[in-house]
Design an enzyme around this catalytic site. Structure first.
Site, PDB file in Angstrom:
ATOM      1  N   GLU A 134     -26.370 -17.907 -60.324  1.00 42.98           N
ATOM      2  CA  GLU A 134     -26.149 -17.857 -58.873  1.00 42.98           C
ATOM      3  C   GLU A 134     -24.794 -18.441 -58.477  1.00 42.98           C
ATOM      4  O   GLU A 134     -24.179 -18.001 -57.502  1.00 42.98           O
ATOM      5  CB  GLU A 134     -27.241 -18.624 -58.113  1.00 42.98           C
ATOM      6  CG  GLU A 134     -28.600 -17.943 -58.105  1.00 42.98           C
ATOM      7  CD  GLU A 134     -29.517 -18.463 -59.181  1.00 42.98           C
ATOM      8  OE1 GLU A 134     -29.018 -18.750 -60.301  1.00 42.98           O
ATOM      9  OE2 GLU A 134     -30.733 -18.572 -58.917  1.00 42.98           O
ATOM     10  N   HIS A 138     -33.895 -28.011 -57.198  1.00 44.88           N
ATOM     11  CA  HIS A 138     -34.747 -28.450 -58.320  1.00 44.88           C
ATOM     12  C   HIS A 138     -34.587 -29.939 -58.602  1.00 44.88           C
ATOM     13  O   HIS A 138     -34.564 -30.350 -59.760  1.00 44.88           O
ATOM     14  CB  HIS A 138     -34.421 -27.645 -59.586  1.00 44.88           C
ATOM     15  CG  HIS A 138     -34.836 -26.200 -59.493  1.00 44.88           C
ATOM     16  ND1 HIS A 138     -36.127 -25.793 -59.671  1.00 44.88           N
ATOM     17  CD2 HIS A 138     -34.124 -25.083 -59.208  1.00 44.88           C
ATOM     18  CE1 HIS A 138     -36.209 -24.482 -59.526  1.00 44.88           C
ATOM     19  NE2 HIS A 138     -35.008 -24.029 -59.235  1.00 44.88           N
ATOM     20  N   ASP A 181     -29.153 -23.190 -59.696  1.00 44.39           N
ATOM     21  CA  ASP A 181     -29.972 -22.012 -59.379  1.00 44.39           C
ATOM     22  C   ASP A 181     -30.895 -22.266 -58.200  1.00 44.39           C
ATOM     23  O   ASP A 181     -31.218 -23.401 -57.872  1.00 44.39           O
ATOM     24  CB  ASP A 181     -30.825 -21.641 -60.599  1.00 44.39           C
ATOM     25  CG  ASP A 181     -31.702 -22.808 -61.055  1.00 44.39           C
ATOM     26  OD1 ASP A 181     -31.185 -23.938 -61.155  1.00 44.39           O
ATOM     27  OD2 ASP A 181     -32.912 -22.597 -61.287  1.00 44.39           O
ATOM     28  N   GLU A 182     -31.307 -21.178 -57.585  1.00 46.22           N
ATOM     29  CA  GLU A 182     -32.375 -21.163 -56.576  1.00 46.22           C
ATOM     30  C   GLU A 182     -32.216 -22.267 -55.525  1.00 46.22           C
ATOM     31  O   GLU A 182     -33.150 -23.038 -55.287  1.00 46.22           O
ATOM     32  CB  GLU A 182     -33.752 -21.326 -57.261  1.00 46.22           C
ATOM     33  CG  GLU A 182     -34.081 -20.185 -58.180  1.00 46.22           C
ATOM     34  CD  GLU A 182     -35.515 -20.290 -58.739  1.00 46.22           C
ATOM     35  OE1 GLU A 182     -36.271 -19.315 -58.581  1.00 46.22           O
ATOM     36  OE2 GLU A 182     -35.868 -21.340 -59.300  1.00 46.22           O
ATOM     37  N   VAL A 183     -31.065 -22.331 -54.935  1.00 51.35           N
ATOM     38  CA  VAL A 183     -30.816 -23.378 -53.948  1.00 51.35           C
ATOM     39  C   VAL A 183     -31.118 -22.849 -52.541  1.00 51.35           C
ATOM     40  O   VAL A 183     -30.447 -21.938 -52.063  1.00 51.35           O
ATOM     41  CB  VAL A 183     -29.357 -23.883 -54.037  1.00 51.35           C
ATOM     42  CG1 VAL A 183     -29.133 -24.996 -53.027  1.00 51.35           C
ATOM     43  CG2 VAL A 183     -29.040 -24.343 -55.452  1.00 51.35           C
TER      44      VAL A 183
END
Lengths: 403, 403
Positions: B241, B137, B190-192
């Protein structure tokens, strides 16, 4: 500019106004994309937006504001779902206690208000399609006239056995006809749960005397209402359940209003009736998770290939049901998604985008235009993430709203 | 009125203000429900709302307006998700090209703006939790400093192999620490998607030299960022996460921020770490179809029964991600649903309603109060249809917005 009707001229001026923009640096008005020749006409004659003033009252300035915004998108029918179970906000001179069913005395429309809305809309090329939804969705009628309920404990649908019910409908449509001059009136007919009719002794007795079961009585009711409307000079729109249950009995002057699902328009036009498309999974604005892309991609003529059948689909309508909206959020909930449907309803089929993402730029631009004209349209949603660095849209919603 | 802290006094005054109402007939201010003794304190110390200024820029007056509205609902943490892939709107004096990643020069916050927000919030009993989401992000960082990208063709996550990456993080957190005085900073995590790291030759080479695979490098990155934040005196919040992948490696000063699903808080507190609850199926405001009833019924301590573990759930947060909102619709999208969560976070467990429908009346009343105070909160949605005749709520949203 040449136009065959005054409304065509209005639409042409609308287009012209959207091709002009004020350049804040040079302080001159620029006309985009000149020179141009635009030869333009709508694909469908009926391009509607429903508002619902029963679940939440909408003040007059808000309704006018909605009408303004419709004109910007070249929508031309305001379907006014005036009354429902929750409240009866409209004055009916013939039966003055009906608006006792309004939420409060400040949440009412006089007949003069209604005339003002009709006139305001007409000047912007918009017809007002008034709806009187019967026999279901009508509980609020009984606040002023309890005998319209089957009983105090079983209040919906309207009492089919009572002559007074049809007298009231006649009175309402008589009053309607003085103000709502559009050739159509909408008589509803959707979601009718008829169990109160057999559960209530005097209605059940009447059904037996007339050798009707519940579904026959439902048909009887709808057809009686149609007859009354025809006598007042109206053609009729009915929600699709009427067609689904007794399509071959409906007046040939009926337009069937699809809302439940796909495939209905196909059957309606095959039966020779006209149709308006509003399938709820694609064109219901109160379905907040339906994206503008889904609005755009909803094609009214899906699986309808014969030219004479295609002509029977007179158009479509996006529906802003009132449960989730009042003056605080109606603009944001209608726009920009309604504009995606408006392009679908206006533009020739072969000029429509094949994929919604091709529309992103011009829809963002149009949203921006709405903002500049005082309509608080929401930004385009997340389905088309912006590419960074640099923006995909010519005018981005965020910065647009700042101006 | 007695309070142990100035913030307690603020909350008490807030309550008092909500017990007063102006009677338009008698033209006097009435105090409701007197006489009363209120002995009140919050159930959770962290009662948050996330705003996201990367997907859409929010002008300063809008952020202040959000802060005002939070104070009315006794929320006390503004989680400011400042930066994301889409844009980098904040001035960072140490690395002045970072805000080249802003959408435009008019969509930027100076550090003075940030300080103004922090001060404005503090005066209303609200802490500002600044977020620097790494290493994913973060694509917008590279607009000004392209070497932060693994490569021009593979731009996320931040380059783990580049010392400069951590120097920039250090610089940002150094600048943060001068303005964002709250004890926590949020480091994302998050969301890596780490595939760019092995796809880019120089990063892949670095990984091999350091005997790391992608997931080890992700862990390395998060822990490095944690160390830097700790050196600047912050305790840390990370999205879940990080805990899910290497919870036992996180600093004991970490608060794990749940968002993915249920059951995470249970595991976090069992591991002895603190937790904030924001499960996306219940407390994400950008999930437009999640109803206020679902917001209300989301219980942060679900399946956590031991007292010492319950204490580790420091609170919860509703998240207004920015894809669908800008200045045109943020108020309407946050409220009234955030207020349902706010009651859950404030009120003692045994005083909470067992069924959401018991809350309808007071939530409608509160929505009305927001409207009267200039916050365009939307009406309560359709799940609790009004009973007609007469209304279920003491002040209905529709008429409220008219006043």
């Amino acid at each position: 500019m040449q136009a065959q009707t005054v409304y065509g001229a209005l639409h042409g001026l609308q287009t012209l106004s959207q091709l002009c923009q004020f350049n804040f640096s040079s302080r001159v008005i620029e006309i985009l994309m000149t020179p141009w020749i635009i030869n333009d006409q709508p694909r469908f004659s009926f391009r509607g937006l429903l508002i619902d003033t029963s679940r939440h009252y909408q003040p007059l300035p808000i309704i006018k504001n909605v009408i303004d915004s419709m004109a910007y998108a070249k929508l031309n029918v305001l379907h006014w779902h005036i009354v429902d179970t929750q409240s009866f906000p409209l004055e009916i001179p013939s039966y003055p206690k009906l608006w006792d069913g309004a939420y409060s005395t400040s949440e009412r429309y006089t007949m003069a208000d209604a005339a003002e809305i009709v006139s305001y809309a007409q000047k912007r090329g918009i017809n007002v399609l008034a709806e009187l939804d019967v026999p279901g969705h009508a509980l609020s009628w009984g606040k002023g006239y309890p005998s319209l309920w089957p009983s105090k404990d079983c209040q919906e649908p309207l009492d089919v056995s009572n002559e007074f019910t049809f007298k009231v409908i006649d009175g309402i449509l008589s009053d309607f006809s003085k103000v709502f001059k559009y050739k159509f009136v909408h008589l509803g007919g959707d979601e009718v749960n008829t169990s109160c009719w057999t559960l209530t002794p005097h209605v059940s007795k009447w059904l037996k005397e007339h050798s009707m079961n519940e579904s026959q009585a439902y048909q009887y009711f709808v057809l009686q209402a149609q007859k009354i409307a025809l006598l007042h000079g109206y053609e009729i729109v009915n929600w699709e359940e009427t067609f689904n249950n007794f399509g071959n009995k409906l007046s040939p002057k009926t337009v069937v209003h699809n809302w439940l699902g796909g495939g209905v328009a196909q059957r309606v036009v095959a039966a020779g009736l006209r149709c308006i498309v509003s399938n709820q999974d694609k064109w219901y604005l109160d379905h907040l998770d339906t994206t503008w892309e889904q609005f755009y991609m909803n094609e009214p003529l899906t699986n309808i290939t014969k030219s004479e059948q295609q002509k029977l689909v007179i158009g479509g309508e996006v529906c802003m049901w009132g449960e989730t909206v009042d003056a605080s959020d109606i603009q944001q909930t209608i726009w920009p998604r309604a504009a995606a449907a408006a392009e679908r309803l206006w533009t020739p089929y072969d000029k429509l985008a094949k994929e919604a993402k091709q529309v992103t730029g011009r829809l963002a631009h149009f949203r921006c235009l709405l903002n500049q004209r005082g309509i608080a349209a929401a930004p385009l949603a997340a389905d088309t993430p912006l590419t960074q660095p640099g923006r995909s849209a010519p005018l981005e919603p965020g910065s647009c709203y700042l101006q």
